[in-house]
Design a protein around this motif. Structure first.
Motif, PDB file in Angstrom:
ATOM      1  N   ILE A   1       0.858  -1.185   0.000  1.00 20.00           N
ATOM      2  CA  ILE A   1       0.000   0.000   0.000  1.00 20.00           C
ATOM      3  C   ILE A   1       0.891   1.230   0.000  1.00 20.00           C
ATOM      4  CG2 ILE A   1      -1.753   1.307   1.263  1.00 20.00           C
ATOM      5  CD1 ILE A   1      -2.651  -1.350   2.514  1.00 20.00           C
ATOM      6  N   GLY A   2       0.596   2.159  -0.900  1.00 20.05           N
ATOM      7  CA  GLY A   2       1.383   3.377  -0.986  1.00 20.05           C
ATOM      8  C   GLY A   2       0.518   4.600  -1.239  1.00 20.05           C
ATOM      9  N   VAL A   3       1.140   5.758  -1.202  1.00 23.18           N
ATOM     10  CA  VAL A   3       0.469   7.023  -1.473  1.00 23.18           C
ATOM     11  C   VAL A   3       1.376   7.839  -2.392  1.00 23.18           C
ATOM     12  CG1 VAL A   3       1.391   8.191   0.571  1.00 23.18           C
ATOM     13  CG2 VAL A   3      -0.765   8.956  -0.407  1.00 23.18           C
ATOM     14  N   THR A   4       0.773   8.577  -3.305  1.00 22.25           N
ATOM     15  CA  THR A   4       1.555   9.361  -4.262  1.00 22.25           C
ATOM     16  C   THR A   4       0.717  10.505  -4.815  1.00 22.25           C
ATOM     17  OG1 THR A   4       2.858   9.232  -6.313  1.00 22.25           O
ATOM     18  CG2 THR A   4       0.875   7.893  -6.225  1.00 22.25           C
ATOM     19  N   SER A   5       1.383  11.481  -5.418  1.00 15.50           N
ATOM     20  CA  SER A   5       0.663  12.549  -6.122  1.00 15.50           C
ATOM     21  C   SER A   5       0.752  12.330  -7.627  1.00 15.50           C
ATOM     22  CB  SER A   5       1.237  13.918  -5.747  1.00 15.50           C
ATOM     23  OG  SER A   5       2.596  13.969  -6.115  1.00 15.50           O
ATOM     24  N   SER A   6       1.451  11.280  -8.036  1.00 14.10           N
ATOM     25  CA  SER A   6       1.585  10.977  -9.468  1.00 14.10           C
ATOM     26  C   SER A   6       1.530   9.461  -9.668  1.00 14.10           C
ATOM     27  CB  SER A   6       2.901  11.550  -9.999  1.00 14.10           C
ATOM     28  OG  SER A   6       3.015  11.287 -11.377  1.00 14.10           O
ATOM     29  N   LEU A   7       0.316   8.933  -9.748  1.00 15.07           N
ATOM     30  CA  LEU A   7       0.115   7.485  -9.792  1.00 15.07           C
ATOM     31  C   LEU A   7       0.843   6.808 -10.948  1.00 15.07           C
ATOM     32  CD1 LEU A   7      -1.261   5.051  -8.498  1.00 15.07           C
ATOM     33  CD2 LEU A   7      -3.253   5.516  -9.938  1.00 15.07           C
ATOM     34  N   MET A   8       0.722   7.352 -12.145  1.00 12.09           N
ATOM     35  CA  MET A   8       1.369   6.719 -13.299  1.00 12.09           C
ATOM     36  C   MET A   8       2.881   6.621 -13.110  1.00 12.09           C
ATOM     37  SD  MET A   8      -0.688   8.059 -16.635  1.00 12.09           S
ATOM     38  CE  MET A   8       0.459   7.230 -17.697  1.00 12.09           C
ATOM     39  N   SER A   9       3.497   7.712 -12.690  1.00  5.06           N
ATOM     40  CA  SER A   9       4.954   7.721 -12.501  1.00  5.06           C
ATOM     41  C   SER A   9       5.377   6.750 -11.406  1.00  5.06           C
ATOM     42  CB  SER A   9       5.437   9.120 -12.133  1.00  5.06           C
ATOM     43  OG  SER A   9       5.122  10.021 -13.158  1.00  5.06           O
ATOM     44  N   ARG A  10       4.625   6.752 -10.304  1.00  5.67           N
ATOM     45  CA  ARG A  10       4.997   5.901  -9.173  1.00  5.67           C
ATOM     46  C   ARG A  10       4.853   4.417  -9.523  1.00  5.67           C
ATOM     47  NH1 ARG A  10       8.297   4.548  -5.996  1.00  5.67           N
ATOM     48  NH2 ARG A  10       7.823   4.139  -3.833  1.00  5.67           N
ATOM     49  N   VAL A  11       3.772   4.054 -10.182  1.00  7.50           N
ATOM     50  CA  VAL A  11       3.581   2.643 -10.556  1.00  7.50           C
ATOM     51  C   VAL A  11       4.647   2.232 -11.570  1.00  7.50           C
ATOM     52  CG1 VAL A  11       2.024   0.966 -11.627  1.00  7.50           C
ATOM     53  CG2 VAL A  11       1.131   2.635  -9.987  1.00  7.50           C
TER      54      VAL A  11
END
Length: 104
Positions: free
Chosen positions: A28-38
């Motif tokens: 489980i994670g949190v991000t402001s840029s889902l595409m980049s993080r994945v």
């Protein structure tokens, strides 16, 4: 606006869950840029849990209005028991498809 939801998903706080397969290891994670993080998870860019356990499949995500809300939800989800997490994934993604493909 060009890109529709794509731009929204890419620039909006969100909580997400990754797995290494159906009913497998979860992250489980949190991000402001889902595409980049994945993308980083999928390509083992960052050392850590997802690289070590080959957790490369985006199986669930939830958009939030602000980062505080997303972080709060992430912390709550991390306290959930495994069965609850699996139910949450299967409620929205019963086939455990890799949702990253839908973002691109």
């Amino acid at each position: 606006r060009a890109g529709g939801n794509l731009g929204k998903v890419n620039m909006q706080p969100c909580v997400y869950m990754m797995a290494n397969g159906r009913n497998g290891t979860l992250y489980i994670g949190v991000t402001s840029s889902l595409m980049s993080r994945v993308w980083q998870h999928k390509n083992n860019v960052v050392e850590g849990f997802t690289k070590k356990h080959e957790v490369h499949q985006l199986v669930w995500y939830e958009l939030h209005e602000n980062m505080e809300s997303a972080i709060s939800r992430e912390k709550a989800l991390k306290k959930w028991n495994r069965i609850w997490k699996l139910r949450l994934i299967e409620q929205y993604n019963p086939e455990w498809q890799d949702l990253y493909e839908q973002l691109t």
